[in-house]
Design a protein around this motif. Structure first.
Motif, mmCIF file in Angstrom:
data_model
loop_
_atom_site.group_PDB
_atom_site.id
_atom_site.type_symbol
_atom_site.label_atom_id
_atom_site.label_comp_id
_atom_site.label_asym_id
_atom_site.label_seq_id
_atom_site.Cartn_x
_atom_site.Cartn_y
_atom_site.Cartn_z
ATOM 1 N N ASP A 20 44.240 42.902 42.992
ATOM 2 C CA ASP A 20 44.273 41.944 41.461
ATOM 3 C C ASP A 20 44.723 43.151 40.557
ATOM 4 O OD1 ASP A 20 43.489 41.814 39.450
ATOM 5 O OD2 ASP A 20 41.504 40.941 39.327
ATOM 6 N N ALA A 21 46.085 42.480 40.305
ATOM 7 C CA ALA A 21 47.121 43.970 40.155
ATOM 8 C C ALA A 21 46.824 43.895 38.186
ATOM 9 C CB ALA A 21 48.557 43.513 40.351
ATOM 10 N N HIS A 22 45.419 43.384 37.755
ATOM 11 C CA HIS A 22 45.684 43.918 36.116
ATOM 12 C C HIS A 22 43.563 43.479 35.409
ATOM 13 C CE1 HIS A 22 46.517 43.467 32.108
ATOM 14 N NE2 HIS A 22 45.285 43.614 32.087
ATOM 15 N N ASP A 23 43.253 44.197 35.856
ATOM 16 C CA ASP A 23 41.645 43.681 35.347
ATOM 17 C C ASP A 23 40.970 45.100 34.708
ATOM 18 O OD1 ASP A 23 39.469 41.918 35.420
ATOM 19 O OD2 ASP A 23 40.595 41.477 36.867
ATOM 20 N N HIS A 24 39.733 44.204 34.324
ATOM 21 C CA HIS A 24 38.786 45.657 33.740
ATOM 22 C C HIS A 24 37.425 46.029 34.254
ATOM 23 C CE1 HIS A 24 42.306 46.349 31.149
ATOM 24 N NE2 HIS A 24 42.037 44.949 31.070
ATOM 25 N N LEU A 25 37.394 47.361 34.784
ATOM 26 C CA LEU A 25 35.625 46.848 34.898
ATOM 27 C C LEU A 25 34.713 47.216 33.443
ATOM 28 C CD1 LEU A 25 35.659 48.699 37.962
ATOM 29 C CD2 LEU A 25 35.164 46.870 37.782
ATOM 30 N N PHE A 26 35.592 47.948 32.875
ATOM 31 C CA PHE A 26 35.025 48.508 31.276
ATOM 32 C C PHE A 26 36.179 48.172 30.201
ATOM 33 C CE2 PHE A 26 32.720 50.800 35.168
ATOM 34 C CZ PHE A 26 31.313 50.974 34.422
ATOM 35 N N PHE A 27 35.402 47.851 29.141
ATOM 36 C CA PHE A 27 36.483 47.766 28.148
ATOM 37 C C PHE A 27 35.494 48.006 26.669
ATOM 38 C CE2 PHE A 27 39.442 45.978 24.998
ATOM 39 C CZ PHE A 27 40.175 46.069 24.911
ATOM 40 N N ARG A 28 36.122 48.651 26.332
ATOM 41 C CA ARG A 28 35.035 48.202 24.605
ATOM 42 C C ARG A 28 36.286 48.661 24.015
ATOM 43 N NH1 ARG A 28 32.352 53.225 24.817
ATOM 44 N NH2 ARG A 28 33.986 54.297 23.484
ATOM 45 N N ILE A 58 40.969 47.027 42.915
ATOM 46 C CA ILE A 58 41.657 45.940 41.423
ATOM 47 C C ILE A 58 42.349 47.622 40.893
ATOM 48 C CG2 ILE A 58 39.511 44.656 42.008
ATOM 49 C CD1 ILE A 58 39.629 47.049 39.281
ATOM 50 N N VAL A 59 43.280 46.988 40.418
ATOM 51 C CA VAL A 59 43.974 48.231 38.898
ATOM 52 C C VAL A 59 42.992 47.720 37.161
ATOM 53 C CG1 VAL A 59 45.681 48.806 38.544
ATOM 54 C CG2 VAL A 59 45.773 47.757 40.381
ATOM 55 N N GLN A 60 42.189 49.197 37.329
ATOM 56 C CA GLN A 60 41.617 48.876 35.760
ATOM 57 C C GLN A 60 42.823 49.062 35.175
ATOM 58 O OE1 GLN A 60 37.366 49.683 34.800
ATOM 59 N NE2 GLN A 60 38.618 51.506 34.503
ATOM 60 N N TRP A 61 43.500 48.131 33.774
ATOM 61 C CA TRP A 61 44.233 49.282 32.890
ATOM 62 C C TRP A 61 43.721 49.034 31.446
ATOM 63 C CZ3 TRP A 61 49.434 45.239 32.098
ATOM 64 C CH2 TRP A 61 49.835 44.933 33.774
ATOM 65 N N THR A 62 42.522 49.293 31.708
ATOM 66 C CA THR A 62 41.533 50.744 30.765
ATOM 67 C C THR A 62 42.288 51.939 30.023
ATOM 68 O OG1 THR A 62 39.708 48.938 31.203
ATOM 69 C CG2 THR A 62 39.913 50.570 29.588
ATOM 70 N N PRO A 63 42.908 52.024 28.844
ATOM 71 C CA PRO A 63 43.741 53.041 29.068
ATOM 72 C C PRO A 63 42.704 54.107 28.115
ATOM 73 C CG PRO A 63 43.977 51.613 27.046
ATOM 74 C CD PRO A 63 43.206 50.591 27.906
ATOM 75 N N TYR A 64 43.030 54.924 27.144
ATOM 76 C CA TYR A 64 42.630 56.159 27.205
ATOM 77 C C TYR A 64 41.370 55.963 25.528
ATOM 78 C CZ TYR A 64 41.639 60.272 24.302
ATOM 79 O OH TYR A 64 41.292 61.673 23.551
ATOM 80 N N GLY A 65 40.470 55.878 25.286
ATOM 81 C CA GLY A 65 39.750 55.886 24.187
ATOM 82 C C GLY A 65 39.325 54.710 24.057
ATOM 83 N N LEU A 66 39.536 53.430 24.801
ATOM 84 C CA LEU A 66 38.177 52.304 25.250
ATOM 85 C C LEU A 66 37.353 51.942 26.662
ATOM 86 C CD1 LEU A 66 41.657 49.891 24.616
ATOM 87 C CD2 LEU A 66 39.692 51.383 22.798
ATOM 88 N N LEU A 246 53.204 39.980 40.313
ATOM 89 C CA LEU A 246 51.530 40.252 40.759
ATOM 90 C C LEU A 246 50.744 39.354 40.216
ATOM 91 C CD1 LEU A 246 52.745 44.135 39.714
ATOM 92 C CD2 LEU A 246 51.967 43.172 41.854
ATOM 93 N N LEU A 247 49.995 39.318 40.536
ATOM 94 C CA LEU A 247 48.647 38.541 39.979
ATOM 95 C C LEU A 247 47.192 39.343 39.936
ATOM 96 C CD1 LEU A 247 48.990 35.822 42.634
ATOM 97 C CD2 LEU A 247 49.900 35.422 40.611
ATOM 98 N N GLY A 248 46.862 38.896 38.963
ATOM 99 C CA GLY A 248 45.585 39.943 38.169
ATOM 100 C C GLY A 248 44.478 38.634 37.652
ATOM 101 N N GLY A 249 43.479 39.198 36.991
ATOM 102 C CA GLY A 249 42.564 38.550 36.632
ATOM 103 C C GLY A 249 42.192 38.621 35.084
ATOM 104 N N ASP A 250 42.665 40.163 34.654
ATOM 105 C CA ASP A 250 42.725 40.818 33.065
ATOM 106 C C ASP A 250 41.132 40.048 32.340
ATOM 107 O OD1 ASP A 250 42.949 41.547 30.993
ATOM 108 O OD2 ASP A 250 43.819 40.618 30.146
ATOM 109 N N THR A 251 40.153 40.753 32.866
ATOM 110 C CA THR A 251 38.795 40.825 32.398
ATOM 111 C C THR A 251 38.493 40.986 31.862
ATOM 112 O OG1 THR A 251 37.678 39.163 34.468
ATOM 113 C CG2 THR A 251 36.180 40.049 32.825
#
Length: 302
Positions: A20-28, A58-66, A246-251
């Motif tokens: 999953d090339a774009h997703d998030h386990l944590f995001f705020r 999975i690749v988590q795209w959540t960046p700095y500070g989120l 690439l394919l991803g879910g972006d939750t």
């Protein structure tokens, strides 16, 4: 030797498996009050569901500070048996307060490089990519600042630069800046959400640059994603760009997780993969889910 930098260390590209090339386990974010991805138990269950569906990375795209919670990612990765790649970078200005941004001015590239090479805070977890964001059909001063810092970090480390395209727009402006003015090689750039603006001409022009195109996130009512995706993928593959997809879910919100009744990470493999295989064949879809992520995220780390 090229390696993908995961939260448990560097691995060979071929070890990623179905990704999953774009997703998030944590995001705020203040833009999503009350809908945070902040529950570690829910993140663990989501990873387990993804693994049960055949997912391996999975690749988590959540960046700095989120709220990416880097320190907890190794435990989740080990428990689920899923490789996790963590991001550094900075999202659009609206996701931060001015005080937070002010503290980064003058040293943003240094933050990115440190998190890619030394680790995120005391956790020691190293990021494997830089995530930045454009605006709606435009690049504002914040986007240009963050992309400039991302380019510096790339030139210092070789790390790929992943870009959130707002509503799928602005792809060519991003490429003009990153690959033109800032001299990031196109194959080190990953454009996210192009599927949300299903302009086949722009998609082909972006692919012709040599960058990667991520089709990420199940359809919303105003996103022509799932139902047009097979045609878009077919056109790009027939044009010679199948190796750049690439394919991803972006939750991004809690209610979207499968454990909370949403599509979540397993949807990519449970529904999207099957639909694409039925229309495009299993070989192409397998390459997009396995071989392409290995090339997109592998780096000769410097």
């Amino acid at each position: 030797m090229s390696a993908v930098r995961t939260v448990l260390g560097d691995i060979r590209p071929g070890e990623l498996g179905v990704t999953d090339a774009h997703d998030h386990l944590f995001f705020r974010s203040p833009l999503l009050p009350g809908r945070e991805l902040a529950d570690a138990s829910a993140a663990q269950a989501e990873l387990a569901a993804f693994r049960a569906a055949g997912g391996r990375s999975i690749v988590q795209w959540t960046p700095y500070g989120l709220g990416r919670r880097a320190a907890g990612l190794p435990r989740l990765s080990r428990a689920a048996g899923v490789h996790v790649v963590c991001a550094t970078g900075l999202h659009q200005a609206a996701h931060y307060d001015e005080e937070s941004l002010a503290g980064l001015r003058g040293g943003l590239a240094d933050v990115f490089v440190r998190e890619l090479t030394k680790g995120i805070g005391p956790s020691g977890v190293r990021a494997g990519l830089v995530k930045v964001a454009g605006g709606f059909h435009a690049l504002d001063a914040h986007a240009r600042w963050t992309m400039g810092a991302a380019a510096e970090a790339h030139h210092a480390t070789g790390a790929p630069v992943a870009v959130h395209l707002e509503m799928g727009t602005g792809a060519l402006d991003v490429l003009d800046l990153l690959c033109g003015e800032l001299e990031v090689p196109p194959h080190r750039v990953i454009l996210g959400h192009l599927n949300r603006s299903p302009d086949s001409v722009v998609q082909r022009q972006a692919a012709e640059s040599g960058c990667y195109l991520a089709f990420d996130g199940p359809s919303r009512a105003h996103h022509a994603t799932d139902w047009r995706m097979p045609d878009a993928v077919r056109a790009l593959a027939e044009g010679g760009f199948g190796h750049r997809l690439l394919l991803g879910g972006d939750t991004v919100v809690s209610g979207a997780r499968s454990v909370d009744g949403g599509p979540g990470m397993p949807y990519l493999l449970r529904r999207v993969r099957l639909r694409l295989e039925a229309e495009l064949g299993t070989d192409l879809v397998h390459r997009i889910l396995t071989e392409n992520p290995g090339r997109a995220f592998a780096v000769d780390w410097t």
